[in-house]
Design a protein around this motif. Structure first.
Motif, PDB file in Angstrom:
ATOM      1  N   THR A   1       3.146  -3.195   2.972  1.00 44.75           N
ATOM      2  CA  THR A   1       3.596  -2.843   4.313  1.00 44.75           C
ATOM      3  C   THR A   1       2.651  -1.821   4.931  1.00 44.75           C
ATOM      4  N   TYR A   2       2.309  -2.026   6.211  1.00 38.27           N
ATOM      5  CA  TYR A   2       1.416  -1.116   6.917  1.00 38.27           C
ATOM      6  C   TYR A   2       2.064  -0.756   8.260  1.00 38.27           C
ATOM      7  N   VAL A   3       1.978   0.513   8.621  1.00 30.36           N
ATOM      8  CA  VAL A   3       2.581   0.997   9.862  1.00 30.36           C
ATOM      9  C   VAL A   3       1.461   1.280  10.854  1.00 30.36           C
ATOM     10  N   ASN A   4       1.458   0.553  11.970  1.00 35.27           N
ATOM     11  CA  ASN A   4       0.345   0.737  12.913  1.00 35.27           C
ATOM     12  C   ASN A   4       0.559   1.960  13.794  1.00 35.27           C
ATOM     13  N   ALA A   5      -0.386   2.209  14.683  1.00 30.71           N
ATOM     14  CA  ALA A   5      -0.359   3.430  15.496  1.00 30.71           C
ATOM     15  C   ALA A   5       0.875   3.518  16.378  1.00 30.71           C
ATOM     16  N   LYS A   6       1.447   2.365  16.735  1.00 28.90           N
ATOM     17  CA  LYS A   6       2.660   2.358  17.555  1.00 28.90           C
ATOM     18  C   LYS A   6       3.934   2.511  16.733  1.00 28.90           C
TER      19      LYS A   6
END
Length: 536
Positions: free
Chosen positions: A465-470
């Motif tokens: 899982t990756y959390v983007n800038a937004k």
């Protein structure tokens, strides 16, 4: 929501939406070449013509035509309905649209195919777009005629280098102008245009220019035939041998959704393709992101090492234990990585916070770089927001260097081999450490300075899982099998914890994700995947 019917199927639409886009949202493809959901609609290919029934109380628009009559051996006058391009015609409440069910539409599509293929072979055995070419697909669906033209085809320029990344073959081009419109409307660099007319039509680059910039790969991606190909993928693989995984680009904090194409026979990744997500990247990716798939195989840490020498995982864990056992907690720093998944970082945070009792958390990753207002983010890490969600009070890597130099930190457990800065000061500070244990997928200053290193899988080899800038949590699916001795980072962290005598009992990814949901700083929606559709 208003609706219309297409070949008897009821289709809802948003006010102002065109027939073709509303149908596409419902998974119904009206054949087309020039239309793309992210570009303007010039209606120049005429492949999407449909027959629309007149509104109640109105007469149908009819055309006077001459039709060949074999029995008369002559032409005879006839009237037929005027067809409309579905890419420009806005849907209306109660509209009745006919495509495959209309003889007039089928005849028009067949005629368009014959016209487009006047100078092009229909089987095209050497095309680099073979397997992804709409000329072939539509000929089978809407053509299947005997070619009537007996003249020598018009020959146009082949293998023209538009720039360092794109090759153009004018004989395959159907003049849909998608590439021209993309560079004009999205990349905001109108470097491509069309010249000549009729059979001599071709796309060209503005005099004195080359097709360069940060979005040249997208001109190939929007090409519906094999006219534009990338130097990177050209002649490398046939698409029917490839499999794909829904992935997330690792190039920057934007987190563009992507298809990661790989060949399972060789356990090798071949390319990225954009995966539609209107919340993140719409239908596009940048060049840097498109070629970042190569990091699945380059600069990799594939074997455990102890003081630079290759070792087994067991030996590496024993060496890590001897380095960390008995060290006071206040002297141990734990470094999370914005390059690694949320699961990997959660496991290290769990080991450090629950078992080691340390509160000295720092962050590492790549430094900042080029940015624009289209897609490219200055933060070149895919998960900076994710590590900040796990540890909001995270200290910077620069602060870690300061604390090492001040003698506050003597031992480090780090995730990821990269550092924001690779200079002599960083190198000297890392050399001062009495113990440096690194779990990493890629090489870098931390990996090179490590006393003990354990090889972690990359984003291509394990789901994460990756959390983007937004702040959008996105899952990158596993594509290829782990290379070398690599194992998921969260698994190696658990093994390290067990070697140190702690009860780190997470052995499966679903266990990690189930426990992550219980962490207050990780929202329950961490596994939500954005919607995606197939780009036409």
């Amino acid at each position: 929501m208003p609706t219309f019917t297409y070949d008897g199927t009821t289709i809802p639409f948003e006010p102002g939406e065109t027939i073709i886009k509303a149908a596409w949202r419902q998974g119904i493809e009206i054949p087309h070449y020039c239309w793309h959901p992210g570009l303007s609609a010039p209606a120049n290919c005429r492949m999407c013509l449909v027959e629309i029934a007149p509104a109640p109380g109105q007469r149908a628009m009819m055309l006077d035509v001459l039709e060949w009559d074999p029995a008369l051996n002559d032409y005879r006058p006839r009237q037929k309905p005027k067809l409309q391009p579905a890419c420009q015609m806005q849907a209306a409440e109660g509209m009745q649209v006919r495509g495959d069910t209309s003889e007039n539409v089928r005849e028009a599509r067949k005629g368009v195919q014959e016209f487009l293929l006047l100078n092009h072979p229909v089987d095209c055995p050497i095309c680099d777009q073979s397997g992804e070419c709409k000329l072939q697909d539509y000929w089978l669906e809407h053509g299947q005629y005997q070619k009537r033209m007996r003249d020598e085809p018009i020959h146009k320029p082949k293998a023209v280098r538009f720039g360092p990344s794109i090759v153009y073959d004018a004989e395959r081009c159907v003049m849909c102008t998608r590439c021209i419109r993309f560079m004009d409307e999205v990349a905001q660099d109108p470097v491509l245009d069309m010249r000549e007319r009729g059979n001599l039509n071709e796309v060209f680059v503005a005099p004195g220019r080359e097709l360069t910039g940060h979005y040249t790969f997208m001109t190939e991606h929007v090409c519906p035939v094999g006219a534009l190909t990338t130097v990177d993928f050209r002649f490398k693989a046939r698409v029917w041998f490839l499999r794909t995984a829904k992935s997330v680009c690792q190039g920057c904090a934007t987190g563009c959704n992507a298809h990661l194409d790989y060949d399972p026979r060789y356990n090798k990744v071949y390319r990225y393709r954009p995966r539609d997500n209107e919340q993140v990247n719409q239908y596009w990716m940048c060049d840097e992101g498109m070629v970042s798939y190569k990091r699945a195989h380059t600069d990799r840490v594939l074997d455990p090492r102890v003081k630079g020498a290759t070792a087994t995982v067991k030996k590496a864990l024993e060496a890590a234990k001897s380095q960390l056992e008995g060290v006071p907690g206040e002297g141990v720093a734990v470094v999370l990585s914005a390059q690694h998944s949320l699961e990997d970082n959660w496991a290290l945070r769990e080991l450090a916070g629950t078992f080691l009792g340390t509160r000295s958390f720092y962050a590492t990753g790549l430094g900042e770089g080029y940015a624009d207002t289209i897609l490219i983010h200055a933060d070149k890490n895919p998960n900076t927001r994710g590590v900040l969600e796990l540890v909001p009070s995270l200290r910077s890597f620069g602060q870690l260097i300061d604390d090492i130099e001040a003698g506050k930190i003597t031992h480090v457990i780090a995730l990821g081999g990269e550092t924001p800065v690779a200079d002599s000061r960083t190198e000297a500070a890392l050399d001062r450490l009495a113990g440096l244990v690194v779990i990493a997928a890629h090489d870098g200053p931390l990996a090179r300075a490590a006393h003990v290193i354990l090889p972690a899988t990359s984003w291509a080899e394990s789901s994460g899982t990756y959390v983007n800038a937004k702040g959008l949590h996105q899952v990158a699916e596993k594509a290829i099998e782990p290379q070398g001795a690599a194992a998921p980072g969260w698994q190696l962290v658990a093994e390290l914890g067990q070697a140190l005598g702690y009860d780190a009992q997470w052995t499966k990814l679903k266990q990690v994700r189930a426990r992550m949901i219980q962490v207050p700083t990780v929202p329950e929606s961490f596994t939500v995947r954005p919607s995606s559709q197939a780009t036409p």
